[in-house]
Design a protein around this motif. Structure first.
Motif, PDB file in Angstrom:
ATOM      1  N   MET A   1      -3.176  -6.495  61.462  1.00 13.78           N
ATOM      2  CA  MET A   1      -2.172  -5.455  61.624  1.00 13.78           C
ATOM      3  C   MET A   1      -1.211  -5.886  62.717  1.00 13.78           C
ATOM      4  SD  MET A   1      -1.278  -2.294  60.675  1.00 13.78           S
ATOM      5  CE  MET A   1      -2.486  -1.039  60.434  1.00 13.78           C
ATOM      6  N   GLY A   2       0.047  -5.606  62.512  1.00 15.30           N
ATOM      7  CA  GLY A   2       1.051  -5.923  63.508  1.00 15.30           C
ATOM      8  C   GLY A   2       2.241  -4.995  63.373  1.00 15.30           C
ATOM      9  N   LYS A   3       3.224  -5.199  64.224  1.00 20.91           N
ATOM     10  CA  LYS A   3       4.435  -4.380  64.216  1.00 20.91           C
ATOM     11  C   LYS A   3       5.652  -5.280  64.166  1.00 20.91           C
ATOM     12  CE  LYS A   3       2.613  -0.620  66.982  1.00 20.91           C
ATOM     13  NZ  LYS A   3       2.737   0.137  68.214  1.00 20.91           N
ATOM     14  N   VAL A   4       6.655  -4.808  63.452  1.00 21.99           N
ATOM     15  CA  VAL A   4       7.957  -5.451  63.413  1.00 21.99           C
ATOM     16  C   VAL A   4       8.962  -4.404  63.878  1.00 21.99           C
ATOM     17  CG1 VAL A   4       9.730  -6.424  61.919  1.00 21.99           C
ATOM     18  CG2 VAL A   4       7.329  -7.010  61.536  1.00 21.99           C
ATOM     19  N   LEU A   5       9.851  -4.809  64.772  1.00 21.40           N
ATOM     20  CA  LEU A   5      10.888  -3.915  65.274  1.00 21.40           C
ATOM     21  C   LEU A   5      12.248  -4.386  64.777  1.00 21.40           C
ATOM     22  CD1 LEU A   5       9.674  -3.727  68.970  1.00 21.40           C
ATOM     23  CD2 LEU A   5       9.154  -2.129  67.133  1.00 21.40           C
ATOM     24  N   LEU A   6      12.989  -3.475  64.186  1.00 20.85           N
ATOM     25  CA  LEU A   6      14.365  -3.733  63.771  1.00 20.85           C
ATOM     26  C   LEU A   6      15.227  -2.703  64.495  1.00 20.85           C
ATOM     27  CD1 LEU A   6      13.782  -4.172  59.922  1.00 20.85           C
ATOM     28  CD2 LEU A   6      13.943  -5.969  61.658  1.00 20.85           C
ATOM     29  N   GLU A   7      16.018  -3.155  65.430  1.00 20.53           N
ATOM     30  CA  GLU A   7      16.751  -2.248  66.316  1.00 20.53           C
ATOM     31  C   GLU A   7      18.241  -2.193  65.985  1.00 20.53           C
ATOM     32  OE1 GLU A   7      15.612  -0.420  68.982  1.00 20.53           O
ATOM     33  OE2 GLU A   7      13.553  -1.077  68.769  1.00 20.53           O
ATOM     34  N   GLY A   8      18.771  -0.978  65.854  1.00 19.98           N
ATOM     35  CA  GLY A   8      20.209  -0.769  65.775  1.00 19.98           C
ATOM     36  C   GLY A   8      20.863  -1.196  64.481  1.00 19.98           C
ATOM     37  N   ILE A   9      20.253  -0.879  63.352  1.00 19.90           N
ATOM     38  CA  ILE A   9      20.892  -1.160  62.065  1.00 19.90           C
ATOM     39  C   ILE A   9      22.069  -0.195  61.931  1.00 19.90           C
ATOM     40  CG2 ILE A   9      20.607  -1.223  59.558  1.00 19.90           C
ATOM     41  CD1 ILE A   9      17.519  -1.457  60.161  1.00 19.90           C
ATOM     42  N   GLU A  10      23.264  -0.736  61.859  1.00 17.91           N
ATOM     43  CA  GLU A  10      24.458   0.110  61.788  1.00 17.91           C
ATOM     44  C   GLU A  10      24.714   0.521  60.347  1.00 17.91           C
ATOM     45  OE1 GLU A  10      29.075   0.268  63.343  1.00 17.91           O
ATOM     46  OE2 GLU A  10      27.918  -1.567  63.583  1.00 17.91           O
ATOM     47  N   VAL A  11      24.859   1.827  60.130  1.00 15.19           N
ATOM     48  CA  VAL A  11      25.110   2.361  58.796  1.00 15.19           C
ATOM     49  C   VAL A  11      26.214   3.408  58.866  1.00 15.19           C
ATOM     50  CG1 VAL A  11      22.771   1.937  57.950  1.00 15.19           C
ATOM     51  CG2 VAL A  11      23.290   4.113  59.022  1.00 15.19           C
ATOM     52  N   MET A  12      26.847   3.629  57.729  1.00 18.36           N
ATOM     53  CA  MET A  12      27.843   4.700  57.599  1.00 18.36           C
ATOM     54  C   MET A  12      27.214   5.779  56.713  1.00 18.36           C
ATOM     55  SD  MET A  12      30.499   3.832  59.331  1.00 18.36           S
ATOM     56  CE  MET A  12      31.811   4.889  58.746  1.00 18.36           C
ATOM     57  N   VAL A  13      27.249   7.021  57.213  1.00 20.70           N
ATOM     58  CA  VAL A  13      26.572   8.116  56.521  1.00 20.70           C
ATOM     59  C   VAL A  13      27.464   9.355  56.522  1.00 20.70           C
ATOM     60  CG1 VAL A  13      24.497   9.562  56.469  1.00 20.70           C
ATOM     61  CG2 VAL A  13      24.359   7.227  57.341  1.00 20.70           C
ATOM     62  N   ARG A  14      27.489  10.046  55.400  1.00 19.16           N
ATOM     63  CA  ARG A  14      28.184  11.328  55.337  1.00 19.16           C
ATOM     64  C   ARG A  14      27.177  12.374  55.805  1.00 19.16           C
ATOM     65  NH1 ARG A  14      32.698  12.294  52.771  1.00 19.16           N
ATOM     66  NH2 ARG A  14      32.440  10.469  51.462  1.00 19.16           N
ATOM     67  N   ILE A  15      27.360  12.832  57.039  1.00 21.45           N
ATOM     68  CA  ILE A  15      26.364  13.715  57.648  1.00 21.45           C
ATOM     69  C   ILE A  15      27.032  14.564  58.715  1.00 21.45           C
ATOM     70  CG2 ILE A  15      25.689  12.062  59.443  1.00 21.45           C
ATOM     71  CD1 ILE A  15      22.774  12.933  58.959  1.00 21.45           C
ATOM     72  N   GLY A  16      26.612  15.806  58.849  1.00 17.51           N
ATOM     73  CA  GLY A  16      27.112  16.635  59.934  1.00 17.51           C
ATOM     74  C   GLY A  16      27.226  18.099  59.569  1.00 17.51           C
ATOM     75  N   LEU A  17      27.263  18.911  60.610  1.00 14.38           N
ATOM     76  CA  LEU A  17      27.398  20.352  60.451  1.00 14.38           C
ATOM     77  C   LEU A  17      28.857  20.789  60.420  1.00 14.38           C
ATOM     78  CD1 LEU A  17      24.637  21.462  62.971  1.00 14.38           C
ATOM     79  CD2 LEU A  17      24.479  21.410  60.479  1.00 14.38           C
ATOM     80  N   LEU A  18      29.700  20.047  61.119  1.00 15.73           N
ATOM     81  CA  LEU A  18      31.107  20.397  61.199  1.00 15.73           C
ATOM     82  C   LEU A  18      31.851  19.966  59.936  1.00 15.73           C
ATOM     83  CD1 LEU A  18      31.784  19.245  64.865  1.00 15.73           C
ATOM     84  CD2 LEU A  18      31.201  21.535  64.071  1.00 15.73           C
ATOM     85  N   ILE A  47       7.405 -16.128  53.054  1.00 19.45           N
ATOM     86  CA  ILE A  47       7.927 -14.764  53.029  1.00 19.45           C
ATOM     87  C   ILE A  47       7.426 -13.986  51.814  1.00 19.45           C
ATOM     88  CG2 ILE A  47      10.095 -15.269  51.844  1.00 19.45           C
ATOM     89  CD1 ILE A  47       9.537 -12.777  54.740  1.00 19.45           C
ATOM     90  N   SER A  48       7.053 -14.676  50.761  1.00 22.65           N
ATOM     91  CA  SER A  48       6.518 -13.994  49.574  1.00 22.65           C
ATOM     92  C   SER A  48       5.194 -13.284  49.874  1.00 22.65           C
ATOM     93  CB  SER A  48       6.334 -14.992  48.428  1.00 22.65           C
ATOM     94  OG  SER A  48       5.411 -16.005  48.789  1.00 22.65           O
ATOM     95  N   HIS A  49       4.567 -13.619  50.999  1.00 22.40           N
ATOM     96  CA  HIS A  49       3.319 -12.960  51.404  1.00 22.40           C
ATOM     97  C   HIS A  49       3.558 -11.829  52.411  1.00 22.40           C
ATOM     98  CE1 HIS A  49       1.252 -16.962  50.297  1.00 22.40           C
ATOM     99  NE2 HIS A  49       1.236 -16.129  49.271  1.00 22.40           N
ATOM    100  N   GLY A  50       4.815 -11.485  52.578  1.00 20.99           N
ATOM    101  CA  GLY A  50       5.134 -10.440  53.553  1.00 20.99           C
ATOM    102  C   GLY A  50       6.320  -9.616  53.101  1.00 20.99           C
ATOM    103  N   ILE A  51       6.990  -9.031  54.063  1.00 22.58           N
ATOM    104  CA  ILE A  51       8.147  -8.188  53.805  1.00 22.58           C
ATOM    105  C   ILE A  51       9.370  -8.855  54.431  1.00 22.58           C
ATOM    106  CG2 ILE A  51       9.209  -5.946  54.264  1.00 22.58           C
ATOM    107  CD1 ILE A  51       6.303  -4.811  54.255  1.00 22.58           C
ATOM    108  N   ASP A  52      10.385  -9.052  53.622  1.00 19.13           N
ATOM    109  CA  ASP A  52      11.623  -9.662  54.084  1.00 19.13           C
ATOM    110  C   ASP A  52      12.465  -8.591  54.791  1.00 19.13           C
ATOM    111  OD1 ASP A  52      14.190 -10.833  54.309  1.00 19.13           O
ATOM    112  OD2 ASP A  52      13.854 -12.044  52.507  1.00 19.13           O
ATOM    113  N   TYR A  53      12.790  -8.815  56.047  1.00 18.63           N
ATOM    114  CA  TYR A  53      13.561  -7.836  56.820  1.00 18.63           C
ATOM    115  C   TYR A  53      14.884  -7.508  56.145  1.00 18.63           C
ATOM    116  CZ  TYR A  53      10.570  -9.966  60.421  1.00 18.63           C
ATOM    117  OH  TYR A  53       9.527 -10.499  61.122  1.00 18.63           O
ATOM    118  N   ARG A  54      15.475  -8.494  55.491  1.00 22.12           N
ATOM    119  CA  ARG A  54      16.759  -8.263  54.812  1.00 22.12           C
ATOM    120  C   ARG A  54      16.616  -7.191  53.736  1.00 22.12           C
ATOM    121  NH1 ARG A  54      17.635 -14.415  53.343  1.00 22.12           N
ATOM    122  NH2 ARG A  54      15.466 -13.970  52.824  1.00 22.12           N
ATOM    123  N   ASP A  55      15.475  -7.158  53.062  1.00 23.16           N
ATOM    124  CA  ASP A  55      15.244  -6.131  52.039  1.00 23.16           C
ATOM    125  C   ASP A  55      15.130  -4.746  52.663  1.00 23.16           C
ATOM    126  OD1 ASP A  55      15.250  -8.132  50.100  1.00 23.16           O
ATOM    127  OD2 ASP A  55      13.053  -8.277  50.040  1.00 23.16           O
TER     128      ASP A  55
END
Length: 116
Positions: A1-18, A47-55
């Motif tokens: 078991m281990g952890k992978v950190l992916l920090e600050g993926i920039e996305v554009m989202v239609r979201i908000g109350l206003l 990589i076929s034995h794991g998860i590709d971060y790009r995916d």
């Protein structure tokens, strides 16, 4: 078991109350802490034995393109569910930052965190 950190993926989202937020997508930053067993990948170095971060990043961006909602709490919850289901993570911790109204509200940061 281990952890992978992916920090600050920039996305554009239609979201908000206003009303102004609902017409134009805005920047959000998504960070992920992904827990899963990557011992096979560690041993084989294939990589076929794991998860590709790009995916994972692509899945975050695709979800964000089609999302249309009001709160980052719901967005974070649904995105975490989708990623866990698609990639089979044992545990996912996801945070979403919404920088657009930080200064207007006199804050340093607006962030929501969820765990699944």
């Amino acid at each position: 078991m281990g952890k992978v950190l992916l920090e600050g993926i920039e996305v554009m989202v239609r979201i908000g109350l206003l009303e102004e937020e609902q017409y134009a997508p805005q920047d959000l930053f998504v960070s992920l802490e992904l827990s899963y067993d990557f011992s096979s990948l560690r041993e084989s170095d294939e990589i076929s034995h794991g998860i590709d971060y790009r995916d994972v990043i692509c899945a975050v961006r695709e979800f964000s393109k089609i999302y249309d909602g009001k709160t980052i709490e719901r967005y974070a919850h649904l995105l975490a569910e989708r990623l866990k289901e698609k990639f089979g993570f044992d545990k996912i911790r996801l945070s979403v930052e919404k920088p657009r109204y930080v200064k207007k509200l006199g804050l340093r940061e607006i962030r929501v965190e969820v765990e699944h």
